[in-house]
Design a protein around this motif. Structure first.
Motif, PDB file in Angstrom:
ATOM      1  N   LYS A 247      56.015 -17.429 -34.213  1.00  0.00           N
ATOM      2  CA  LYS A 247      56.767 -18.694 -35.289  1.00  0.00           C
ATOM      3  C   LYS A 247      57.884 -18.068 -34.990  1.00  0.00           C
ATOM      4  CE  LYS A 247      53.055 -19.449 -38.791  1.00  0.00           C
ATOM      5  NZ  LYS A 247      52.521 -20.849 -37.898  1.00  0.00           N
ATOM      6  N   LYS A 249      62.301 -20.251 -33.442  1.00  0.00           N
ATOM      7  CA  LYS A 249      63.139 -21.179 -33.423  1.00  0.00           C
ATOM      8  C   LYS A 249      63.856 -20.965 -32.741  1.00  0.00           C
ATOM      9  CE  LYS A 249      66.032 -19.534 -36.911  1.00  0.00           C
ATOM     10  NZ  LYS A 249      66.686 -19.191 -37.828  1.00  0.00           N
ATOM     11  N   SER A 251      68.087 -22.530 -31.538  1.00  0.00           N
ATOM     12  CA  SER A 251      69.071 -22.773 -32.693  1.00  0.00           C
ATOM     13  C   SER A 251      70.356 -22.509 -31.534  1.00  0.00           C
ATOM     14  CB  SER A 251      69.203 -21.978 -34.038  1.00  0.00           C
ATOM     15  OG  SER A 251      68.312 -22.055 -34.435  1.00  0.00           O
ATOM     16  N   LYS A 258      68.729 -26.336 -36.019  1.00  0.00           N
ATOM     17  CA  LYS A 258      67.286 -25.300 -35.722  1.00  0.00           C
ATOM     18  C   LYS A 258      67.619 -26.897 -34.438  1.00  0.00           C
ATOM     19  CE  LYS A 258      64.349 -25.143 -38.133  1.00  0.00           C
ATOM     20  NZ  LYS A 258      63.146 -24.034 -38.890  1.00  0.00           N
ATOM     21  N   TYR A 260      64.626 -26.936 -31.737  1.00  0.00           N
ATOM     22  CA  TYR A 260      63.437 -26.376 -31.858  1.00  0.00           C
ATOM     23  C   TYR A 260      62.122 -25.627 -32.966  1.00  0.00           C
ATOM     24  CZ  TYR A 260      63.636 -29.155 -27.208  1.00  0.00           C
ATOM     25  OH  TYR A 260      63.701 -30.054 -25.939  1.00  0.00           O
ATOM     26  N   ASP A 261      61.200 -26.018 -33.064  1.00  0.00           N
ATOM     27  CA  ASP A 261      60.213 -25.281 -33.316  1.00  0.00           C
ATOM     28  C   ASP A 261      59.490 -24.473 -32.965  1.00  0.00           C
ATOM     29  OD1 ASP A 261      60.695 -24.381 -36.656  1.00  0.00           O
ATOM     30  OD2 ASP A 261      59.815 -26.478 -36.610  1.00  0.00           O
ATOM     31  N   ILE A 262      58.808 -23.628 -32.716  1.00  0.00           N
ATOM     32  CA  ILE A 262      58.013 -22.719 -31.842  1.00  0.00           C
ATOM     33  C   ILE A 262      56.510 -22.234 -32.583  1.00  0.00           C
ATOM     34  CG2 ILE A 262      57.715 -21.208 -29.965  1.00  0.00           C
ATOM     35  CD1 ILE A 262      60.942 -20.550 -29.553  1.00  0.00           C
ATOM     36  N   SER A 263      55.794 -22.419 -32.149  1.00  0.00           N
ATOM     37  CA  SER A 263      54.497 -21.779 -32.658  1.00  0.00           C
ATOM     38  C   SER A 263      53.390 -21.555 -31.469  1.00  0.00           C
ATOM     39  CB  SER A 263      53.851 -23.086 -33.046  1.00  0.00           C
ATOM     40  OG  SER A 263      53.758 -24.181 -33.306  1.00  0.00           O
ATOM     41  N   ALA A 272      56.416 -26.145 -27.828  1.00  0.00           N
ATOM     42  CA  ALA A 272      57.884 -25.878 -29.283  1.00  0.00           C
ATOM     43  C   ALA A 272      58.179 -27.679 -29.021  1.00  0.00           C
ATOM     44  CB  ALA A 272      59.426 -26.161 -27.387  1.00  0.00           C
ATOM     45  N   LYS A 273      57.798 -27.885 -30.583  1.00  0.00           N
ATOM     46  CA  LYS A 273      58.756 -29.030 -30.586  1.00  0.00           C
ATOM     47  C   LYS A 273      59.952 -29.501 -31.299  1.00  0.00           C
ATOM     48  CE  LYS A 273      57.392 -31.715 -35.017  1.00  0.00           C
ATOM     49  NZ  LYS A 273      56.709 -31.652 -36.652  1.00  0.00           N
ATOM     50  N   LEU A 275      62.835 -31.326 -32.653  1.00  0.00           N
ATOM     51  CA  LEU A 275      62.732 -31.226 -34.253  1.00  0.00           C
ATOM     52  C   LEU A 275      63.376 -32.529 -33.743  1.00  0.00           C
ATOM     53  CD1 LEU A 275      63.805 -28.258 -35.610  1.00  0.00           C
ATOM     54  CD2 LEU A 275      61.909 -29.051 -35.495  1.00  0.00           C
TER      55      LEU A 275
END
Length: 392
Positions: A247, A249, A251, A258, A260-263, A272-273, A275
């Protein structure tokens, strides 16, 4: 003389440990746990295991130096290093650096360890446009240096890696230290990244996994990524789940915003999402990158250095592969004895060891390794054409 030369330059290069070999590691874990624990019966909690010697039965037929090199040159499919510079936008380049960094995480063979490299040992391999050179620049403590360059995209990667394994009773905690740097010279960008820890657990469920935090930062673009590697838990393993999740991010450094979120899972896929838009994308697929791996082959035997890892340990590796444990033990002892004799000669003459390919600076417990040459030359060991076709 020709036959003597051929014997002198006998190489044994083991196959890289790939994604599909993971099940074999789990089987070995369940079978070998008692034998492994018996080795530590007289070892105190918190002891430094840096110089701990394993019997050949618990050695992989490769040096740790080769394992480091494989993290760069051993891949299939897409040239992830080259992608880091080919992307037009800074944010896309950082996502590519994140994907490449994750690709260097490889499954660990539980209960099996590579050889401790001898001082001055090297490993030099080319794969497509990527040339990789590693050297053992210190033995006590063990410090390895790596330099890789991408000919087409003008990319420079340097690593200085050293670790401290500590025995904690139910597990071994390996703190991996040193600096990793990637320079995209065409873009005038530098990416600095740290390294995760390795935990080898004996009880209650045997296994080895990467854990901890990885930070990737680029001052020129004011962007950074932070990745958290989640440890495998006993409950997850009991359920038959292989966690290995990540998990994180991306930034903006100056504002902290922030982006992108990474998971995902480093042995499966990473997404990668965005935001701002809510859109997601897969940025890394382990099956496409670290499966079906092959060892390098010898392209030019005459150019292989005397210090080449696959030659230094060739007899030991050959005997291990043949399960000739007594001769493997003798061959391993001979390599170690040769190193001790070299040390005695240097001490008697007052000579200091000087690495051949790197400038090394030690500041307290910290080490810094800088390559002496701006680029890594083509190597006499190469990845076969069958793999290189996948890059084109």
């Amino acid at each position: 003389m020709a036959e003597e030369e051929e014997t002198r330059k006998h190489l044994v290069i083991a196959k890289p440990f790939a994604l599909e070999d993971d099940k074999d590691s789990e089987h070995a874990a369940s079978n070998g746990i008692r034998r492994i624990l018996s080795l530590f019966k007289d070892v105190r909690l918190g002891s430094d295991l840096t110089n701990f010697q394993l019997p050949p039965q618990l050695n992989q037929p490769r040096s740790q130096l080769q394992c480091y090199g494989e993290m760069i040159y051993s891949f299939c499919g897409q040239d992830l290093i080259g992608e880091c510079s080919r992307r037009d936008l800074p944010i896309e380049r950082l996502k590519s650096v994140v994907a490449w960094n994750i690709s260097t995480l490889r499954p660990i063979v539980f209960g099996m360890s590579p050889y401790n490299p001898v001082l001055g040992e090297t490993h030099h391999v080319s794969h497509g446009h990527i040339n990789v050179l590693t050297e053992q620049v210190s033995h006590h403590p063990p410090v390895s240096a790596l330099h890789a360059t991408h000919e087409n995209e003008n990319i420079d990667v340097t690593w200085c890696q050293y670790f401290t394994p500590k025995f904690r009773g139910a597990y071994i905690d390996v703190e991996v230290k040193g600096k990793r740097t990637m320079k995209l010279l065409n873009r005038k960008e530098t990416y600095e990244m740290d390294q995760p820890r390795l935990v080898v657990r004996f009880l209650p469920a045997p296994g080895a996994h990467w854990t901890g935090k990885i930070k990737i930062k680029c001052p020129e673009t004011d962007l950074e990524a932070e990745l958290h590697l989640i440890s495998d838990s006993f409950i997850e393993r009991f359920k038959g789940n292989n966690n290995r999740s990540i998990k994180g991010k991306i930034s903006q450094t100056s504002s902290g915003d922030k982006l992108y979120d990474i998971s995902g899972h480093w042995d499966r896929t990473i997404s990668a999402k965005n935001l701002k838009t809510g859109e997601g994308e897969v940025i890394y697929n382990a099956k496409e990158s670290i499966s079906g791996l092959r060892p390098p082959t010898v392209k030019n035997l005459k150019e292989v250095m005397e210090s080449e890892s696959a030659m230094v340990w060739s007899e030991v590796s050959e005997k291990i592969l043949n399960k000739d444990w007594e001769r493997a033990r003798e061959a391993k002892k001979a390599v170690e004895e040769k190193q001790r004799e070299s040390l005695k000669r240097r001490e008697a003459s007052g000579e200091s060891w000087v690495p051949k390919h790197f400038s090394v600076v030690r500041n307290g417990k910290d080490w810094d390794c800088s390559p002496l040459q701006p680029t890594v030359p083509r190597a006499p060991l190469v990845i076969t054409e069958a793999q290189e076709e996948n890059m084109n």
